[in-house]
Design an enzyme around this catalytic site. Structure first.
Site, PDB file in Angstrom:
ATOM      1  N   ALA A  90     -29.008  39.978 -58.169  1.00 25.61           N
ATOM      2  CA  ALA A  90     -30.057  40.630 -58.959  1.00 25.61           C
ATOM      3  C   ALA A  90     -30.964  41.508 -58.100  1.00 25.61           C
ATOM      4  O   ALA A  90     -31.397  42.567 -58.545  1.00 25.61           O
ATOM      5  CB  ALA A  90     -30.895  39.571 -59.679  1.00 25.61           C
ATOM      6  N   GLU A  91     -31.236  41.073 -56.886  1.00 27.72           N
ATOM      7  CA  GLU A  91     -32.174  41.800 -56.031  1.00 27.72           C
ATOM      8  C   GLU A  91     -31.571  43.053 -55.399  1.00 27.72           C
ATOM      9  O   GLU A  91     -32.208  44.096 -55.372  1.00 27.72           O
ATOM     10  CB  GLU A  91     -32.713  40.886 -54.924  1.00 27.72           C
ATOM     11  N   SER A  92     -30.367  42.918 -54.847  1.00 28.53           N
ATOM     12  CA  SER A  92     -29.831  44.027 -54.035  1.00 28.53           C
ATOM     13  C   SER A  92     -28.384  44.381 -54.320  1.00 28.53           C
ATOM     14  O   SER A  92     -27.867  45.306 -53.704  1.00 28.53           O
ATOM     15  CB  SER A  92     -29.946  43.657 -52.552  1.00 28.53           C
ATOM     16  N   TYR A 178     -35.256  40.172 -65.394  1.00 33.46           N
ATOM     17  CA  TYR A 178     -34.779  39.587 -64.143  1.00 33.46           C
ATOM     18  C   TYR A 178     -34.400  38.107 -64.289  1.00 33.46           C
ATOM     19  O   TYR A 178     -33.320  37.693 -63.857  1.00 33.46           O
ATOM     20  CB  TYR A 178     -35.874  39.749 -63.088  1.00 33.46           C
TER      21      TYR A 178
END
Length: 192
Positions: A90-92, A178
């Site tokens: 999800a972040e990168s 998110y």
């Protein structure tokens, strides 16, 4: 009271598969309390266990980038490996050189101040970033009594955003997208 408890447990066993662990304890007044959250410092007995609560299906993460580093960071911080993979996704999207407009960097998108606080001198170094991000996520898990949804929300929006709203997921559009994304990916990696 034992008959009521036994009947309740028998009824719970006939239901569809559990979506979470269920714990039973006795309150100060002597009442039985059922909960899906095991809060530190309280005496509980698990009466229904969610299948694969912390298990990761190895075949689902083995081929993923940085699988060994993520496994090591998860083990060192007593976190589910699948959860770290879900946060990294999800972040990168597994891009070790990812940078956000707000200044977050690396696989787990550490903000510069957070990285400094965690002793991460190079947030673009995959091992250091994963270690720092895992330690920060573990801190959020402890702060929110192992409630994964709240810990993930705090990882994204900051713990104050969750605490100031009475321990609920903040109404920010990014966080509202998110948290379900991370939880969905986490469940997939557990084979659900």
């Amino acid at each position: 009271m034992r008959i009521v408890t036994t009947a309740l447990l028998a009824w719970l066993a006939t239901l569809q598969p559990a979506q979470a662990d269920v714990y039973i304890s006795v309150s100060a007044s002597g009442a039985y309390v059922l909960s899906n959250v095991h809060r530190p410092g309280r005496q509980y007995q698990r009466v229904v266990a969610e299948p694969g609560l912390v298990a990761t299906r190895p075949e689902l993460v083995t081929g993923k980038p940085y699988a060994e580093l993520i496994a090591a960071a998860a083990k060192a911080n007593d976190l589910p490996e699948a959860l770290l993979h879900a946060v990294v996704q999800a972040e990168s999207r597994y891009d070790a050189n990812a940078r956000s407009g707000a200044g977050a960097m690396g696989l787990m998108q550490l903000m510069p101040d957070t990285a400094k606080e965690l002793g991460v001198s190079n947030a673009l170094d995959p091992a250091a970033n994963l270690d720092g991000g895992a330690r920060y996520l573990k801190r959020m898990m402890k702060l929110f009594d192992n409630d994964i949804a709240l810990a993930v929300a705090a990882y994204n929006a900051g713990p104050d955003a969750v605490l100031s709203r009475g321990r609920v997921i903040p109404p920010f559009a990014e966080t509202q997208r998110y948290v379900p994304e991370v939880l969905r990916h986490y469940r997939l990696l557990r084979g659900e």
